[in-house]
Design a protein around this motif. Structure first.
Motif, short mmCIF file in Angstrom:
data_model
loop_
_atom_site.label_atom_id
_atom_site.label_comp_id
_atom_site.label_asym_id
_atom_site.label_seq_id
_atom_site.Cartn_x
_atom_site.Cartn_y
_atom_site.Cartn_z
N ALA A 163 -2.14 -6.15 1.58
CA ALA A 163 -1.75 -5.05 0.69
C ALA A 163 -2.92 -4.11 0.43
O ALA A 163 -2.75 -2.88 0.37
CB ALA A 163 -1.21 -5.61 -0.63
N MET A 164 -4.12 -4.67 0.29
CA MET A 164 -5.30 -3.83 0.09
C MET A 164 -5.52 -2.92 1.30
O MET A 164 -5.77 -1.71 1.16
CB MET A 164 -6.52 -4.70 -0.17
CG MET A 164 -7.82 -3.93 -0.33
SD MET A 164 -7.82 -2.80 -1.76
CE MET A 164 -8.01 -3.99 -3.09
N GLN A 165 -5.43 -3.49 2.48
CA GLN A 165 -5.59 -2.70 3.70
C GLN A 165 -4.54 -1.60 3.78
O GLN A 165 -4.86 -0.43 4.05
CB GLN A 165 -5.48 -3.61 4.92
CG GLN A 165 -5.51 -2.89 6.26
CD GLN A 165 -5.21 -3.81 7.42
OE1 GLN A 165 -5.47 -5.01 7.35
NE2 GLN A 165 -4.63 -3.28 8.48
N GLN A 200 5.70 -0.75 1.83
CA GLN A 200 5.18 -1.94 2.50
C GLN A 200 4.03 -2.55 1.70
O GLN A 200 3.93 -3.77 1.56
CB GLN A 200 4.71 -1.57 3.91
CG GLN A 200 4.27 -2.76 4.74
CD GLN A 200 4.01 -2.38 6.18
OE1 GLN A 200 4.86 -1.77 6.83
NE2 GLN A 200 2.83 -2.72 6.69
N THR A 201 3.18 -1.69 1.15
CA THR A 201 2.08 -2.17 0.31
C THR A 201 2.62 -2.87 -0.93
O THR A 201 2.15 -3.94 -1.32
CB THR A 201 1.18 -1.00 -0.11
OG1 THR A 201 0.71 -0.32 1.05
CG2 THR A 201 -0.02 -1.48 -0.93
N GLN A 202 3.62 -2.26 -1.56
CA GLN A 202 4.19 -2.83 -2.78
C GLN A 202 4.88 -4.17 -2.50
O GLN A 202 4.74 -5.12 -3.28
CB GLN A 202 5.19 -1.83 -3.38
CG GLN A 202 4.53 -0.56 -3.89
CD GLN A 202 5.54 0.50 -4.28
OE1 GLN A 202 6.76 0.28 -4.19
NE2 GLN A 202 5.06 1.66 -4.68
N TYR A 203 5.61 -4.24 -1.41
CA TYR A 203 6.25 -5.51 -1.04
C TYR A 203 5.19 -6.56 -0.71
O TYR A 203 5.34 -7.74 -1.04
CB TYR A 203 7.19 -5.31 0.15
CG TYR A 203 8.60 -4.94 -0.21
CD1 TYR A 203 9.60 -5.91 -0.31
CD2 TYR A 203 8.98 -3.62 -0.42
CE1 TYR A 203 10.91 -5.58 -0.62
CE2 TYR A 203 10.29 -3.26 -0.72
CZ TYR A 203 11.25 -4.25 -0.83
OH TYR A 203 12.55 -3.92 -1.14
N GLY A 204 4.11 -6.15 -0.05
CA GLY A 204 3.05 -7.10 0.28
C GLY A 204 2.39 -7.67 -0.96
O GLY A 204 2.13 -8.88 -1.05
N GLU A 205 2.11 -6.80 -1.94
CA GLU A 205 1.53 -7.28 -3.20
C GLU A 205 2.50 -8.21 -3.91
O GLU A 205 2.10 -9.24 -4.46
CB GLU A 205 1.17 -6.08 -4.08
CG GLU A 205 0.51 -6.44 -5.40
CD GLU A 205 1.49 -6.89 -6.48
OE1 GLU A 205 1.15 -7.86 -7.21
OE2 GLU A 205 2.58 -6.31 -6.57
N PHE A 206 3.79 -7.85 -3.91
CA PHE A 206 4.78 -8.69 -4.57
C PHE A 206 4.88 -10.05 -3.89
O PHE A 206 4.97 -11.10 -4.55
CB PHE A 206 6.14 -7.98 -4.55
CG PHE A 206 7.25 -8.72 -5.25
CD1 PHE A 206 7.01 -9.49 -6.38
CD2 PHE A 206 8.54 -8.63 -4.77
CE1 PHE A 206 8.05 -10.17 -7.01
CE2 PHE A 206 9.58 -9.30 -5.39
CZ PHE A 206 9.33 -10.07 -6.51
N LEU A 207 4.81 -10.07 -2.55
CA LEU A 207 4.86 -11.34 -1.83
C LEU A 207 3.66 -12.20 -2.18
O LEU A 207 3.78 -13.42 -2.34
CB LEU A 207 4.92 -11.08 -0.32
CG LEU A 207 5.09 -12.31 0.57
CD1 LEU A 207 6.31 -13.13 0.19
CD2 LEU A 207 5.18 -11.89 2.04
N SER A 208 2.50 -11.57 -2.35
CA SER A 208 1.31 -12.35 -2.76
C SER A 208 1.54 -12.99 -4.11
O SER A 208 1.13 -14.14 -4.35
CB SER A 208 0.07 -11.45 -2.80
OG SER A 208 0.03 -10.66 -3.97
N HIS A 239 -4.90 1.58 1.41
CA HIS A 239 -5.85 2.63 1.77
C HIS A 239 -5.22 3.67 2.69
O HIS A 239 -5.64 4.83 2.70
CB HIS A 239 -7.08 2.01 2.42
CG HIS A 239 -8.02 1.37 1.45
ND1 HIS A 239 -8.74 2.08 0.52
CD2 HIS A 239 -8.33 0.06 1.25
CE1 HIS A 239 -9.48 1.25 -0.21
NE2 HIS A 239 -9.24 0.02 0.20
N THR A 240 -4.20 3.28 3.45
CA THR A 240 -3.53 4.26 4.32
C THR A 240 -2.59 5.16 3.53
O THR A 240 -2.22 6.22 4.00
CB THR A 240 -2.74 3.56 5.44
OG1 THR A 240 -1.60 2.90 4.89
CG2 THR A 240 -3.62 2.54 6.17
#
Length: 346
Positions: free
Chosen positions: A131-133, A104-112, A136-137
């Motif tokens: 993605a930053m938030q 989910q973090t990787q997809y969020g960064e990619f979407l950005s 951290h999890t």
């Protein structure tokens, strides 16, 4: 009332307004595709795979698609897959739950990144913050460091003179010493110093990255694998252009383009557009217009707002030579392209 896209772009609104027409807000929109995508991910077990492996493969395919075709063809799919991952996380446990959070973090960064390339920095910043938030999890320091470095890159792209160097330095403090991510962040710091008018600090940072390339290539982290001599030269060229050294910047962009590997169709268009702006600054209007025409073709193919924004700069820079045939052709074609996009999107 028809949107005068060229007027918006020329007054500085194109970065987040004209290029973002039809993109939607940062929040999720119901595309109707998510339930089917969830079923498809869960069906991976029937093929000897897992939902996590399926989603990893999908992300790699979407990245390849973006490299070749630009963000328009990938952004909706990436948004949908973040929702898919969130749905799968409801019932996941243990390692699967952590792996899904990492994805989910990787997809969020990619979407950005996709929004950044579309020319919508507000949405890009929103998804980088998410993605930053999420990172951290996960507890993966390299992943969190990479997202911080990307925040520095976005600050550089939007000429944020307040935050760009601080974000890049923060990423370097988070990075493992002499790691690839430290070199990536130092690259963005170099651009930030140039934007702030500090030529010596910018050149010093570029030299540091060049000296670190061999060691960085051996770093096992999956982040920043595109850091190579061409990428560093691009940022050196951007710095030279920001410092008003147009001749040197045009030469550096040309060198970077020649060093680029195959498959980076959209990025080559971005760098061609930036080289054209540098050539206009160096008072070589015919060369600038010819290169601008090539970049405009890539912009039409990919929908890259980054290319369009550079071509807006070129459009302004070429006004003193608008009676020259090559320049007149570019200006007319650019006008026609903007008019066509306005008619089809508004």
């Amino acid at each position: 009332m028809a949107l005068n896209r060229r007027a918006l772009l020329r007054t500085g609104m194109g970065l987040g307004a004209a290029a973002a027409v039809g993109v939607g807000s940062p929040a999720f929109a119901d595309s109707g595709a998510v339930p089917g995508l969830v079923r498809k991910a869960r069906a991976a077990y029937a093929y000897g795979s897992t939902p996590v492996e399926h989603l990893r493969r999908t992300r790699r395919l979407l990245i390849d698609n973006d490299n070749l075709l630009g963000p328009r063809h990938a952004v909706a799919a990436v948004r949908d897959h973040i929702q898919v991952i969130q749905e799968l996380r409801r019932d996941a446990k243990g390692a699967d739950r952590r792996d899904l959070m990492e994805l989910q973090t990787q997809y969020g960064e990619f979407l950005s990144w996709l929004y950044q390339d579309l020319g919508n920095p507000q949405a890009a910043s929103y998804w980088l913050d998410r993605a930053m938030q999420w990172s951290h999890t996960v507890g993966d320091n390299d992943l969190t460091t990479y997202v911080m470095a990307r925040k520095a890159q976005l600050a550089g792209d939007t000429a944020d003179l307040v935050d760009v160097v601080d974000l890049a330095e923060a990423a370097q403090r988070m990075a493992r010493p002499r790691s690839r991510l430290a070199a990536v962040a130092r690259t963005y710091e170099a651009h930030g110093h140039a934007l702030r008018g500090d030529a010596d600090e910018s050149e010093r940072a570029i030299d540091d990255v060049r000296n670190a390339l061999d060691g960085a290539a051996a770093d096992p982290t999956p982040w920043g694998v595109w850091l190579n001599a061409s990428y560093v030269e691009v940022h050196r060229a951007q710095g030279l252009e920001a410092l008003g050294k147009h001749d040197q910047a045009a030469d550096a962009f040309g060198a970077a383009i020649r060093l680029m590997p195959d498959g980076y169709h959209r990025d080559r268009g971005v760098y061609m557009a930036r080289q054209a702006v540098a050539l206009a600054g160096a008072r070589a209007p015919e060369q600038a217009a010819a290169l601008g025409m090539h970049a405009l073709s890539v912009a039409e193919d990919t929908g890259s707002g980054r290319i369009t924004n550079e071509l807006v700069r070129l459009d302004k820079a070429l006004i003193p030579w608008q009676r020259e045939p090559a320049v007149a052709e570019f200006l007319a074609t650019f006008d026609s392209t903007l008019f066509h996009e306005t008619e089809t999107e508004v």
